[in-house]
Design a protein around this motif. Structure first.
Motif, PDB file in Angstrom:
ATOM      1  N   CYS A 124       0.911  -1.187  -0.176  1.00 28.85           N
ATOM      2  CA  CYS A 124       0.014  -0.179   0.195  1.00 28.85           C
ATOM      3  C   CYS A 124       1.146   1.267   0.010  1.00 28.85           C
ATOM      4  O   CYS A 124       2.145   1.282   0.436  1.00 28.85           O
ATOM      5  CB  CYS A 124      -0.905  -0.152   1.213  1.00 28.85           C
ATOM      6  N   LEU A 125       0.291   2.345  -0.492  1.00 31.27           N
ATOM      7  CA  LEU A 125       1.012   3.458  -0.592  1.00 31.27           C
ATOM      8  C   LEU A 125      -0.043   4.684  -0.752  1.00 31.27           C
ATOM      9  O   LEU A 125      -0.952   4.552  -1.107  1.00 31.27           O
ATOM     10  CB  LEU A 125       2.008   3.496  -1.409  1.00 31.27           C
ATOM     11  N   PRO A 126       0.376   5.981  -0.199  1.00 33.19           N
ATOM     12  CA  PRO A 126      -0.789   7.009  -0.772  1.00 33.19           C
ATOM     13  C   PRO A 126      -1.323   6.932  -2.062  1.00 33.19           C
ATOM     14  O   PRO A 126      -0.658   6.771  -3.168  1.00 33.19           O
ATOM     15  CB  PRO A 126      -0.066   8.351  -0.283  1.00 33.19           C
ATOM     16  N   ALA A 127      -2.713   7.124  -2.207  1.00 35.09           N
ATOM     17  CA  ALA A 127      -3.342   6.900  -3.590  1.00 35.09           C
ATOM     18  C   ALA A 127      -3.070   8.178  -4.340  1.00 35.09           C
ATOM     19  O   ALA A 127      -3.272   9.367  -3.928  1.00 35.09           O
ATOM     20  CB  ALA A 127      -4.736   6.647  -3.090  1.00 35.09           C
ATOM     21  N   CYS A 133      -6.291   8.790   1.375  1.00 34.90           N
ATOM     22  CA  CYS A 133      -6.554   7.522   1.354  1.00 34.90           C
ATOM     23  C   CYS A 133      -5.031   6.873   0.903  1.00 34.90           C
ATOM     24  O   CYS A 133      -4.158   7.328   0.407  1.00 34.90           O
ATOM     25  CB  CYS A 133      -7.566   6.765   0.486  1.00 34.90           C
ATOM     26  N   LEU A 134      -4.988   5.760   1.671  1.00 28.62           N
ATOM     27  CA  LEU A 134      -3.926   4.675   1.024  1.00 28.62           C
ATOM     28  C   LEU A 134      -4.722   3.761   0.226  1.00 28.62           C
ATOM     29  O   LEU A 134      -5.730   3.306   0.088  1.00 28.62           O
ATOM     30  CB  LEU A 134      -3.219   3.924   2.269  1.00 28.62           C
ATOM     31  N   GLU A 135      -3.624   3.385  -0.876  1.00 35.54           N
ATOM     32  CA  GLU A 135      -4.276   2.330  -1.942  1.00 35.54           C
ATOM     33  C   GLU A 135      -3.607   1.175  -1.949  1.00 35.54           C
ATOM     34  O   GLU A 135      -2.515   0.812  -1.609  1.00 35.54           O
ATOM     35  CB  GLU A 135      -3.761   2.713  -3.166  1.00 35.54           C
ATOM     36  N   LEU A 136      -4.371   0.003  -1.748  1.00 33.55           N
ATOM     37  CA  LEU A 136      -4.022  -1.460  -1.540  1.00 33.55           C
ATOM     38  C   LEU A 136      -3.417  -1.812  -3.212  1.00 33.55           C
ATOM     39  O   LEU A 136      -4.351  -1.600  -4.027  1.00 33.55           O
ATOM     40  CB  LEU A 136      -5.119  -2.303  -1.227  1.00 33.55           C
ATOM     41  N   LYS A 137      -2.131  -2.428  -3.110  1.00 35.69           N
ATOM     42  CA  LYS A 137      -1.792  -2.886  -4.455  1.00 35.69           C
ATOM     43  C   LYS A 137      -1.124  -3.949  -4.221  1.00 35.69           C
ATOM     44  O   LYS A 137      -0.767  -4.496  -3.245  1.00 35.69           O
ATOM     45  CB  LYS A 137      -0.901  -1.528  -5.009  1.00 35.69           C
ATOM     46  N   ARG A 138      -0.876  -4.836  -5.300  1.00 32.96           N
ATOM     47  CA  ARG A 138      -0.199  -5.792  -5.544  1.00 32.96           C
ATOM     48  C   ARG A 138      -0.425  -7.094  -4.707  1.00 32.96           C
ATOM     49  O   ARG A 138       0.323  -7.863  -4.182  1.00 32.96           O
ATOM     50  CB  ARG A 138       1.439  -5.480  -5.163  1.00 32.96           C
ATOM     51  N   MET A 139      -1.832  -7.340  -4.391  1.00 37.05           N
ATOM     52  CA  MET A 139      -2.294  -8.365  -3.737  1.00 37.05           C
ATOM     53  C   MET A 139      -2.323  -9.489  -4.745  1.00 37.05           C
ATOM     54  O   MET A 139      -2.966  -9.638  -5.851  1.00 37.05           O
ATOM     55  CB  MET A 139      -3.600  -8.066  -3.404  1.00 37.05           C
ATOM     56  N   VAL A 170      -9.147   2.923   2.862  1.00 37.50           N
ATOM     57  CA  VAL A 170      -8.212   2.334   1.829  1.00 37.50           C
ATOM     58  C   VAL A 170      -9.048   2.113   0.471  1.00 37.50           C
ATOM     59  O   VAL A 170     -10.287   1.938   0.496  1.00 37.50           O
ATOM     60  CB  VAL A 170      -7.958   0.724   2.173  1.00 37.50           C
ATOM     61  N   VAL A 171      -8.267   2.327  -0.604  1.00 43.08           N
ATOM     62  CA  VAL A 171      -8.983   2.461  -1.837  1.00 43.08           C
ATOM     63  C   VAL A 171      -8.072   1.187  -2.736  1.00 43.08           C
ATOM     64  O   VAL A 171      -7.021   0.986  -2.243  1.00 43.08           O
ATOM     65  CB  VAL A 171      -9.109   3.576  -2.564  1.00 43.08           C
ATOM     66  N   LEU A 172      -8.683   0.600  -3.645  1.00 45.10           N
ATOM     67  CA  LEU A 172      -8.093  -0.198  -4.833  1.00 45.10           C
ATOM     68  C   LEU A 172      -8.557  -0.580  -5.962  1.00 45.10           C
ATOM     69  O   LEU A 172      -9.938   0.094  -6.033  1.00 45.10           O
ATOM     70  CB  LEU A 172      -8.177  -1.872  -4.089  1.00 45.10           C
ATOM     71  N   TYR A 173      -8.226  -0.955  -6.909  1.00 43.42           N
ATOM     72  CA  TYR A 173      -8.761  -1.041  -8.117  1.00 43.42           C
ATOM     73  C   TYR A 173      -8.432  -2.628  -8.637  1.00 43.42           C
ATOM     74  O   TYR A 173      -7.491  -2.998  -8.604  1.00 43.42           O
ATOM     75  CB  TYR A 173      -7.931  -0.143  -9.323  1.00 43.42           C
ATOM     76  N   THR A 174      -9.657  -3.130  -9.190  1.00 39.36           N
ATOM     77  CA  THR A 174      -9.425  -4.519  -9.491  1.00 39.36           C
ATOM     78  C   THR A 174     -10.333  -4.585 -10.943  1.00 39.36           C
ATOM     79  O   THR A 174     -11.031  -3.687 -11.330  1.00 39.36           O
ATOM     80  CB  THR A 174     -10.121  -5.380  -8.688  1.00 39.36           C
ATOM     81  N   SER A 175     -10.196  -5.549 -11.754  1.00 39.16           N
ATOM     82  CA  SER A 175     -10.996  -5.679 -12.955  1.00 39.16           C
ATOM     83  C   SER A 175     -12.082  -6.339 -13.192  1.00 39.16           C
ATOM     84  O   SER A 175     -12.311  -7.123 -12.222  1.00 39.16           O
ATOM     85  CB  SER A 175      -9.732  -6.150 -14.154  1.00 39.16           C
ATOM     86  N   VAL A 176     -12.872  -6.268 -14.323  1.00 40.36           N
ATOM     87  CA  VAL A 176     -14.080  -6.984 -14.494  1.00 40.36           C
ATOM     88  C   VAL A 176     -13.939  -8.433 -14.365  1.00 40.36           C
ATOM     89  O   VAL A 176     -14.981  -9.115 -14.005  1.00 40.36           O
ATOM     90  CB  VAL A 176     -14.649  -6.257 -15.670  1.00 40.36           C
TER      91      VAL A 176
END
Length: 224
Positions: A124-127, A133-139, A170-176
């Motif tokens: 995670c890191l600042p979005a 917010c912090l952004e969740l990444k590389r899960m 926390v925010v994050l991005y994922t795909s359809v």
């Protein structure tokens, strides 16, 4: 989660992290190709091509071959889209994890380790688009270790880290096509707040949509 330990990233983890990332992303190629085939534009192009060649050639072989080539080209476009994303990621943050994630108190990179082997990752890191917010990444979790609660534990690790630093969410991005990830995040309390198509031409053609999720947190501390 027996024998699974979540700890901060170390330099010796670099190759394992990259392997898990590449493997996890590559898994989405078949489902992304299927998603593309379900799009009305794709179906229209395939049907029109087949009918036009069938009418003009008076042969069944030529339109079948043409549609087969179109399908092969479409799949290669999906492969290109994912390979391009993988290559870009490997050249950027995954090539400099210490510099990107471990040199600021408001960012971090963790691995899940089991029996001396890295089996999962999260960061995670600042979005960028939501600096409050912090952004969740590389899960990502190895396929062999899924269903053991590792992904949930990694999610909680990011949420706890975010809360401790006084960030509200926390925010994050994922795909359809990442339906399992969507179910996980929603189970963990994340709410879908936005969806949009990736701007690259290939992604627009296949209507490859990203979802933005947000998890609001109760505050126990103050960020400075």
């Amino acid at each position: 989660m027996a024998n699974i330990q979540i700890r901060k990233y170390q330099d010796d983890d670099a190759e394992s992290v990259k392997e898990i990332f590449i493997s996890g992303m590559s898994e989405h190629v078949p489902s992304s190709f299927t998603h593309m085939l379900k799009q009305p534009l794709t179906q229209m192009v395939l049907m029109c091509s087949f009918c036009a060649l069938m009418t003009s050639s008076k042969s069944l072989l030529l339109p079948i071959l043409a549609v087969t080539l179109l399908l092969a080209g479409a799949r290669q476009m999906v492969v290109y889209l994912f390979n391009n994303y993988i290559d870009t990621s490997l050249k950027k943050d995954l090539n400099s994890i210490n510099e990107t994630y471990l040199q600021s108190k408001n960012s971090c990179f963790w691995v899940a380790e089991g029996d001396g082997r890295v089996v999962g990752t999260v960061a995670c890191l600042p979005a960028v688009n939501a600096p409050e917010c912090l952004e969740l990444k590389r899960m990502s979790v190895r396929r062999s270790h899924r269903g053991m609660g590792i992904a949930k534990a990694l999610c909680r690790t990011v949420a706890d880290f975010t809360r401790e630093r006084g960030y509200p969410a926390v925010v994050l991005y994922t795909s359809v096509v990442q339906t399992d990830a969507q179910k996980l995040y929603e189970h963990m309390g994340y709410k879908k707040i936005r969806e949009f198509v990736v701007p690259e031409v290939a992604a627009r053609i296949m209507n490859f949509t990203l979802f933005e999720y947000r998890l609001d947190l109760q505050q126990d501390g103050v960020r400075d």
